[in-house]
Design a protein around this motif. Structure first.
Motif, short mmCIF file in Angstrom:
data_model
loop_
_atom_site.label_atom_id
_atom_site.label_comp_id
_atom_site.label_asym_id
_atom_site.label_seq_id
_atom_site.Cartn_x
_atom_site.Cartn_y
_atom_site.Cartn_z
N ALA A 27 10.61 7.56 -53.47
CA ALA A 27 10.13 8.87 -53.89
C ALA A 27 11.14 9.97 -53.59
CB ALA A 27 8.79 9.17 -53.22
N PRO A 28 11.85 9.94 -52.44
CA PRO A 28 12.85 10.99 -52.19
C PRO A 28 13.97 11.03 -53.23
CG PRO A 28 12.28 9.88 -50.14
CD PRO A 28 11.66 9.09 -51.25
N VAL A 29 14.42 9.87 -53.70
CA VAL A 29 15.46 9.84 -54.73
C VAL A 29 14.93 10.49 -56.01
CG1 VAL A 29 16.75 8.33 -56.29
CG2 VAL A 29 16.78 7.90 -53.84
N ARG A 30 13.73 10.12 -56.43
CA ARG A 30 13.17 10.68 -57.66
C ARG A 30 12.99 12.20 -57.55
NH1 ARG A 30 9.62 5.92 -57.11
NH2 ARG A 30 7.98 7.30 -56.33
N GLU A 31 12.47 12.64 -56.41
CA GLU A 31 12.25 14.07 -56.21
C GLU A 31 13.57 14.84 -56.23
OE1 GLU A 31 10.28 17.09 -52.87
OE2 GLU A 31 10.60 14.96 -52.39
N ALA A 32 14.56 14.32 -55.52
CA ALA A 32 15.85 15.03 -55.43
C ALA A 32 16.59 15.03 -56.76
CB ALA A 32 16.71 14.38 -54.34
N ALA A 33 16.46 13.94 -57.52
CA ALA A 33 17.17 13.85 -58.79
C ALA A 33 16.63 14.85 -59.82
CB ALA A 33 17.08 12.44 -59.35
N ILE A 34 15.35 15.16 -59.75
CA ILE A 34 14.72 16.05 -60.72
C ILE A 34 14.72 17.51 -60.23
CG2 ILE A 34 12.55 16.53 -61.93
CD1 ILE A 34 14.05 14.04 -62.90
N ALA A 35 14.82 17.71 -58.93
CA ALA A 35 14.77 19.07 -58.37
C ALA A 35 15.85 19.95 -58.99
CB ALA A 35 14.95 19.02 -56.86
N GLY A 36 15.45 21.15 -59.41
CA GLY A 36 16.41 22.09 -59.99
C GLY A 36 16.62 21.94 -61.48
N LEU A 37 15.92 21.00 -62.11
CA LEU A 37 16.10 20.76 -63.54
C LEU A 37 14.92 21.33 -64.36
CD1 LEU A 37 17.51 17.11 -63.51
CD2 LEU A 37 18.76 19.28 -63.47
N GLU A 38 14.25 22.33 -63.80
CA GLU A 38 13.10 22.91 -64.48
C GLU A 38 13.46 23.49 -65.85
OE1 GLU A 38 12.36 22.78 -60.14
OE2 GLU A 38 14.00 23.58 -61.39
N GLU A 39 14.67 24.03 -65.97
CA GLU A 39 15.07 24.60 -67.25
C GLU A 39 15.20 23.54 -68.34
OE1 GLU A 39 15.48 27.80 -68.21
OE2 GLU A 39 14.59 28.28 -66.25
N LEU A 40 15.33 22.28 -67.93
CA LEU A 40 15.34 21.17 -68.88
C LEU A 40 13.93 20.64 -69.15
CD1 LEU A 40 18.45 19.11 -67.65
CD2 LEU A 40 18.34 20.80 -69.50
N GLY A 41 12.93 21.29 -68.56
CA GLY A 41 11.55 20.87 -68.75
C GLY A 41 11.11 19.78 -67.80
N LEU A 42 11.89 19.55 -66.73
CA LEU A 42 11.62 18.44 -65.82
C LEU A 42 11.03 18.94 -64.51
CD1 LEU A 42 14.92 16.54 -66.52
CD2 LEU A 42 12.65 15.64 -66.98
N VAL A 43 9.89 18.39 -64.15
CA VAL A 43 9.20 18.73 -62.90
C VAL A 43 8.54 17.46 -62.37
CG1 VAL A 43 7.50 20.23 -61.78
CG2 VAL A 43 8.67 21.01 -63.85
N VAL A 44 8.55 17.31 -61.04
CA VAL A 44 7.85 16.19 -60.41
C VAL A 44 6.69 16.72 -59.59
CG1 VAL A 44 8.04 14.47 -58.56
CG2 VAL A 44 9.76 14.55 -60.34
N ASP A 45 5.54 16.09 -59.73
CA ASP A 45 4.37 16.41 -58.92
C ASP A 45 4.48 15.65 -57.61
OD1 ASP A 45 1.53 15.56 -57.94
OD2 ASP A 45 1.17 17.32 -59.20
N ALA A 46 4.52 16.36 -56.49
CA ALA A 46 4.75 15.72 -55.19
C ALA A 46 3.69 14.67 -54.88
CB ALA A 46 4.79 16.78 -54.09
#
Length: 429
Positions: A352-371
């Protein structure tokens, strides 16, 4: 449904089992599947072949609780390994001489440009696989050994090669070509081939199912993150870009492989450090990546060390994630529209930490992870993005063995069901 005469020839049985073999340089992984319901009948591993400490682990799955049996002691070669595996299968009533066995499917790492689909193995096909050894010296020789061993055990049975590179042969030339002299590249087969193709094919298709759409309707970025790691951009079910290249060394940071690196590093190491070509090969393939950065290639151990305040492990993690972000961004640009980013394989499915970190900061690309969704552990395909996210983020467990079995049986079973001969040796030009 296909039928095959029994040994006595008096009755007929359905031949709907497929044995999947993945032969490495010192190991053989195998699974026996029943294609009636695509279930596993047995799984096994023979490791450290040729050593005094060889070991066979066999798990029958036809009864209640799956109990693994173990054999230890020297297994001299692949022929002996497969023979012992066959004995274990026979002990469970699943012998390789069974008329229910329809085919043996082999994972073959490199198929070059000529093999774009699963192929029944003939002498011509095997010769072509051997010709590809120079571009896959660590993998194709072992795959060939497994094929020949299985052919000796069941010369009457269709043996099918399923190629890791096949899914990526749809890449356009502008993605597959390196910017080097064309004549030199063509003479030595230098281009980007890509690997983990069976995984990318399976996962991209399952991701479409998870979204309730067909593969032709979606664009997907697949992140296959195991000890080996690769990314692919899949548009309407076809690969248009992938991170691994001529060999599995290019691309993402991996367990022991460097991934992308300035090619001049190799010249520098040869001239300044006095390293040989073989030493540089070992460095980049076996002593780099996470292992080279922090001394560990197990993401679980790296995360434990980070929690304990280990700065070297933290830096290794950050480098790993930074490379992931670069590829997600690049492949978003290649695809133009992204419907899902999908994590798979050991790290992708479980960290889960890898998935969260890989997507973090990519909101402008439409990418968000639900914790909360990301923290759930499950063996099922699942979304880990919130409902409002413009692009889905998913975890889809890969199943390369099932993909190989499916492709093998589709080739063999379809022909036999139609009362036709199995098509053999389809070598594309």
């Amino acid at each position: 449904m296909t039928t095959t005469p029994t040994k006595e020839g008096s009755a007929a049985v359905q031949a709907r089992r497929v044995l999947v073999l993945n032969s490495g340089s010192s190991s053989v992984k195998y699974q026996l599947l029943d294609m009636n319901n695509r279930s596993r009948l047995a799984i096994g591993l023979v490791e450290r072949i040729g050593e005094e400490t060889s070991r066979l682990l066999h798990t029958p799955l036809t009864g209640g609780d799956a109990e693994t049996r173990e054999r230890t002691g020297r297994i001299p070669d692949h022929a002996a390994a497969l023979k012992e595996a066959a004995e274990e299968l026979a002990a469970d009533g699943l012998g390789l001489d069974s008329p229910e066995l329809a085919a043996i499917g082999h994972r073959v790492v490199h198929g070059g440009l000529r093999f774009t689909r699963p192929t029944v193995i003939t002498d011509e096909v095997l010769t072509e696989i051997e010709r590809l050894v120079p571009v896959a010296p660590l993998h194709n020789p072992a795959n060939i050994t497994g094929i020949r061993t299985a052919q000796a055990l069941r010369p009457d049975l269709p043996q099918v090669a399923v190629f890791d590179t096949a899914f990526h042969t749809t890449m356009p030339e502008h993605a597959a070509r390196y910017a080097i002299d064309v004549e030199t590249a063509d003479a030595h087969r230098i281009r980007r081939y890509g690997f983990h193709g069976t995984s990318h094919a399976y996962v991209s298709r399952k991701a479409a199912e998870l979204l309730g759409r067909t593969p032709e309707e979606v664009n997907v970025i697949v992140l296959h993150l195991g000890n080996g790691a690769s990314a692919s951009a899949v548009a309407a079910g076809r690969c248009v870009e992938t991170s691994m290249g001529l060999t599995p060394l290019e691309g993402l940071v991996m367990g022991t492989r460097s991934g992308d690196i300035d090619p001049a590093v190799t010249f520098h190491l040869k001239r300044v450090a006095g390293m040989s070509t073989d030493e540089i090969d070992v460095l980049l393939n076996k002593k780099s990546g996470l292992l080279g950065l922090c001394g560990d290639n197990d993401m679980r151990e790296i995360r434990r060390r980070i929690d304990d305040g280990d700065e070297r492990a933290a830096l290794a993690f950050d480098i790993y994630v930074h490379r992931l972000k670069k590829y997600i961004g690049a492949y978003s640009a290649v695809l133009g529209r992204v419907d899902a980013v999908v994590f798979t394989a050991g790290v992708g499915e479980n960290s889960a930490p890898v998935r969260e970190a890989a997507i973090a900061g990519l909101e402008e690309l439409g990418l968000v992870v639900d914790a909360g969704l990301n923290a759930v552990r499950s063996g099922e395909p699942r979304l880990i993005s919130p409902n409002y996210a413009r692009v889905a983020v998913a975890v889809v467990p890969t199943d390369e063995e099932l993909e190989i079995a499916d492709q093998t049986f589709a080739l063999v079973g379809r022909a036999e069901s139609a009362g036709q001969e199995v098509p053999v040796g389809e070598v594309d030009n």
